[in-house]
Design a protein around this motif. Structure first.
Motif, short mmCIF file in Angstrom:
data_model
loop_
_atom_site.label_atom_id
_atom_site.label_comp_id
_atom_site.label_asym_id
_atom_site.label_seq_id
_atom_site.Cartn_x
_atom_site.Cartn_y
_atom_site.Cartn_z
N ALA A 1 3.45 -10.27 18.11
CA ALA A 1 4.45 -9.25 17.79
C ALA A 1 5.10 -9.52 16.44
O ALA A 1 5.32 -8.60 15.65
N VAL A 2 5.37 -10.79 16.16
CA VAL A 2 5.98 -11.14 14.88
C VAL A 2 4.98 -10.95 13.74
O VAL A 2 5.35 -10.48 12.66
N ALA A 3 3.73 -11.30 13.98
CA ALA A 3 2.70 -11.10 12.95
C ALA A 3 2.55 -9.62 12.62
O ALA A 3 2.41 -9.24 11.44
N ASP A 4 2.56 -8.76 13.63
CA ASP A 4 2.48 -7.31 13.39
C ASP A 4 3.67 -6.84 12.56
O ASP A 4 3.51 -6.02 11.64
N ALA A 5 4.87 -7.33 12.89
CA ALA A 5 6.08 -6.86 12.24
C ALA A 5 6.19 -7.33 10.79
O ALA A 5 6.68 -6.60 9.92
N PHE A 6 5.69 -8.55 10.52
CA PHE A 6 5.88 -9.13 9.19
C PHE A 6 4.62 -9.18 8.33
O PHE A 6 4.71 -9.36 7.12
N GLU A 7 3.45 -8.97 8.96
CA GLU A 7 2.21 -9.06 8.19
C GLU A 7 1.23 -7.92 8.46
O GLU A 7 0.24 -7.77 7.72
N GLY A 8 1.48 -7.12 9.49
CA GLY A 8 0.52 -6.09 9.88
C GLY A 8 0.53 -4.86 8.99
O GLY A 8 1.26 -4.78 7.99
N ASN A 9 -0.28 -3.88 9.37
CA ASN A 9 -0.38 -2.64 8.58
C ASN A 9 0.94 -1.87 8.54
O ASN A 9 1.25 -1.21 7.55
N ASP A 10 1.68 -1.93 9.65
CA ASP A 10 2.98 -1.26 9.71
C ASP A 10 4.12 -2.26 9.57
O ASP A 10 5.16 -2.14 10.20
N LYS A 11 3.95 -3.24 8.70
CA LYS A 11 4.94 -4.31 8.58
C LYS A 11 6.26 -3.78 8.04
O LYS A 11 6.32 -2.73 7.39
N LEU A 12 7.30 -4.52 8.31
CA LEU A 12 8.64 -4.17 7.85
C LEU A 12 8.71 -4.19 6.33
O LEU A 12 8.16 -5.08 5.68
N GLU A 13 9.44 -3.21 5.78
CA GLU A 13 9.62 -3.14 4.33
C GLU A 13 10.47 -4.31 3.86
O GLU A 13 11.44 -4.69 4.51
N GLY A 14 10.10 -4.90 2.71
CA GLY A 14 10.84 -6.05 2.20
C GLY A 14 11.56 -5.82 0.89
O GLY A 14 12.47 -6.55 0.53
N ASN A 15 11.16 -4.79 0.14
CA ASN A 15 11.81 -4.48 -1.15
C ASN A 15 11.86 -5.70 -2.08
O ASN A 15 12.84 -5.94 -2.78
N VAL A 16 10.78 -6.47 -2.10
CA VAL A 16 10.76 -7.70 -2.90
C VAL A 16 11.02 -7.41 -4.37
O VAL A 16 11.85 -8.07 -5.03
N GLU A 17 10.33 -6.42 -4.91
CA GLU A 17 10.49 -6.11 -6.33
C GLU A 17 11.92 -5.66 -6.64
O GLU A 17 12.45 -5.95 -7.71
N GLY A 18 12.53 -4.97 -5.70
CA GLY A 18 13.92 -4.56 -5.90
C GLY A 18 14.86 -5.74 -5.95
O GLY A 18 15.76 -5.81 -6.79
N PHE A 19 14.67 -6.70 -5.04
CA PHE A 19 15.52 -7.90 -5.04
C PHE A 19 15.35 -8.68 -6.34
O PHE A 19 16.30 -9.29 -6.85
N LYS A 20 14.15 -8.68 -6.90
CA LYS A 20 13.88 -9.44 -8.12
C LYS A 20 14.64 -8.89 -9.33
O LYS A 20 14.86 -9.61 -10.30
N THR A 21 15.05 -7.64 -9.26
CA THR A 21 15.75 -7.04 -10.40
C THR A 21 17.16 -7.60 -10.57
O THR A 21 17.77 -7.43 -11.63
N ASP A 22 17.70 -8.24 -9.55
CA ASP A 22 19.01 -8.87 -9.64
C ASP A 22 18.80 -10.38 -9.73
O ASP A 22 18.47 -11.04 -8.74
N ALA A 23 18.98 -10.92 -10.93
CA ALA A 23 18.64 -12.33 -11.17
C ALA A 23 19.42 -13.28 -10.26
O ALA A 23 18.85 -14.24 -9.73
N LYS A 24 20.71 -13.02 -10.08
CA LYS A 24 21.53 -13.91 -9.25
C LYS A 24 21.08 -13.85 -7.79
O LYS A 24 20.94 -14.89 -7.12
#
Length: 547
Positions: free
Chosen positions: A131-154
């Protein structure tokens, strides 16, 4: 495994991505769905020593059954062996080693909440949890907005430190790829987890359910989420029709636009709800609210006042109101010096809102609330907290939160009850006049039936709390116990029967008249002293003891 929406809903795609849509009609207060099996449900960092780490029951020094620590790490506590076994099987078997290593290396027995949450997910992924693998790594995984977080250096620097800590503590830091995976998990947790904080019950921590995370944000939501131990409940805040998207607010949606947009910054989207699009303030949102009629059974039953608030918009423009909030926040929010000096500086900033009678526009309600909290800690000034609490419950909260079963509104009612119970004891002992120099407050309380007032407000709080929260919500449990005690008092049969008749049927002729004369009139009179008290205390003409 594909997402499985709760019965009565379906997952759809909208302008804001995936969303949850109603497949039936929901009335205000009705339960849309419950989420009893979250991926994550844990207390805040230090809370791991005061909250059961499985069922999330908050411990108390007065508990007859004390929370018991894990014999392995001593870092987590539990109600009993059942809770401990459940947590051990779910995650703590692996997590216990993390805490032991933490204690040996750093001498600490708790982790910051984001670090612990990320560590738990990494451990569950390592253990092959599907269940955790599906949620964090699967095709319908949870959105992480990684690139958005990277825009704020702090922010990104903090995230890198926390993700590294989680990877190190769990033994997952083999290479750069593993570190990046930990960063991805942390971003997914930060984007999708809910804050369980409830200062009144002591609840804290985060809650993450894959399906609940599908519910999108709106600053004028039609639903809300409540938490009870390991279960989240999604309820309708107003009428929801079949086909409507279900929305909740991720933030305090009573804040001005500039503050809401800042609070949503780390969610990485621009809210386009009607309130944001049309720049509506709390009064305009209230005026358009379809739940105004529900306030006929409340401390603000004047529905016409809710629809046409007595404010003067010529005094303060929306742009000026936003600027007031920014100045208030930037100049005073981080200060830690004398509480009265801070309150007086805030009062100068919010004066234009006072002159416009915009009592429900932030930061004016918070300015009043902070002073009220200060009064409650003062032996001499605690009586002054009662008029302020009555004012907040009648002139601020109903306009900020038109839905009367919102948790904050219920808590506001019960705050009035607690202060009435306290001042009632002072009145009966003759101490009130000695403690309070305000003749108006003393006179109003001398003539008021404070027991009847408490009984009526408890009925209100229990009625609305039972709609908007779980039956076992500690606030409700305490209110029911207090009401039971009050209604068992001798010599009050007639008064008690009239209040009970009104509580059962708010249109009961004799009951309604009795409520209006003995309760509502007294609450309004006490509330009416608030502008005068604020001006005297915060304007500087009335000196206040600083301790």
């Amino acid at each position: 495994m594909p997402l499985s929406p709760p019965p009565g809903t379906r997952i759809s795609s909208g302008t804001n991505g995936r969303c949850l849509v109603a497949t039936q009609t929901y009335n205000p207060g009705s339960v849309i769905a419950t989420f009893p099996s979250p991926i994550l449900a844990l207390p805040d960092g230090p809370g791991a020593k005061t909250t059961c780490n499985w069922c999330l029951r908050v411990g108390s020094p007065n508990d007859s059954t004390k929370l018991k620590a894990c014999t392995g790490c001593k870092a987590t506590v539990y109600c009993d062996a059942n809770c401990q076994r459940a947590h051990w099987k779910a995650i703590h078997k692996a997590e216990c080693k993390v805490f032991n290593n933490l204690q040996k290396e750093l001498g600490k027995d708790w982790l910051p909440t984001p670090v612990r949450a990320t560590a738990q997910i990494l451990l569950l992924l390592k253990a092959g949890n599907g269940a955790v693998a599906d949620a964090f790594e699967g095709n319908d995984k949870l959105e992480g907005n990684v690139e958005g977080f990277k825009t704020d250096a702090k922010v990104w620097q903090d995230f890198e430190l926390m993700a590294t800590a989680a990877a190190v503590y769990t033994g997952s830091l083999q290479n750069e790829q593993a570190l990046n995976a930990a960063k991805d998990v942390l971003c997914q947790v930060q984007t999708n987890a809910f804050n369980r904080l409830d200062a009144d019950t002591g609840s804290s921590g985060i809650f993450l359910d894959r399906n609940l995370a599908m519910v999108n944000h709106s600053c004028v939501p039609n639903a809300f989420v409540g938490f009870n131990k390991r279960t989240a409940t999604l309820r309708a805040g107003r009428q929801i029709e079949e086909g409507d998207e279900i929305t909740i607010s991720y933030i305090d949606n009573s804040l001005p636009g500039v503050a809401r947009h800042e609070a949503l910054r780390l969610y990485h989207f621009q809210c386009a709800c009607p309130r944001c699009a049309d720049k509506l303030d709390v009064y305009e949102v209230c005026q358009a609210s379809p739940v105004i009629p529900l306030n006929s059974f409340s401390l603000q039953p004047d529905l016409e006042k809710l629809r046409n608030p007595p404010i003067d918009r010529s005094k303060v423009s929306k742009e000026e109101a936003e600027a007031i909030y920014v100045e208030w926040y930037e100049k005073t929010n981080s200060r830690t010096d004398d509480a009265i000096d801070i309150a007086r500086d805030r009062w100068k900033i919010v004066k234009p809102l006072v002159e416009a009678k915009m009592w429900a526009v932030e930061p004016l309600p918070t300015t009043i609330l902070h002073l009220c909290n200060f009064f409650q800690t003062s032996y001499k000034w605690v009586v002054y907290a009662l008029p302020l609490t009555c004012f907040l419950a009648t002139e601020c909260d109903p306009f900020k939160l038109p839905t009367p079963f919102e948790a904050w509104r219920v808590k506001g009612l019960l705050s009035v009850v607690k202060l009435l119970a306290y001042t009632g004891e002072l009145t009966s002992s003759g101490e009130l006049a000695k403690r309070c120099p305000h003749e108006g407050i003393v006179g109003a309380l001398a003539l008021a039936d404070q027991v009847t007032m408490c009984q009526a407000l408890l009925h209100l709080g229990i009625h609305h709390g039972s709609i908007g929260a779980d039956e076992n919500w500690q606030v409700l449990v305490d209110a029911r116990a207090m009401l039971k005690d009050l209604e068992s008092l001798p010599g009050r049969k007639k008064e008690s029967e009239l209040i009970q008749a009104w509580a059962k049927d708010p249109e009961h002729p004799e009951g309604r008249t009795f409520f209006e004369e003995e309760v509502l009139k007294s609450v309004r009179e006490l509330a009416s002293f608030t502008p005068e008290i604020l001006d005297a205390v915060l304007g500087g003409s009335l000196e206040v003891a600083r301790h």
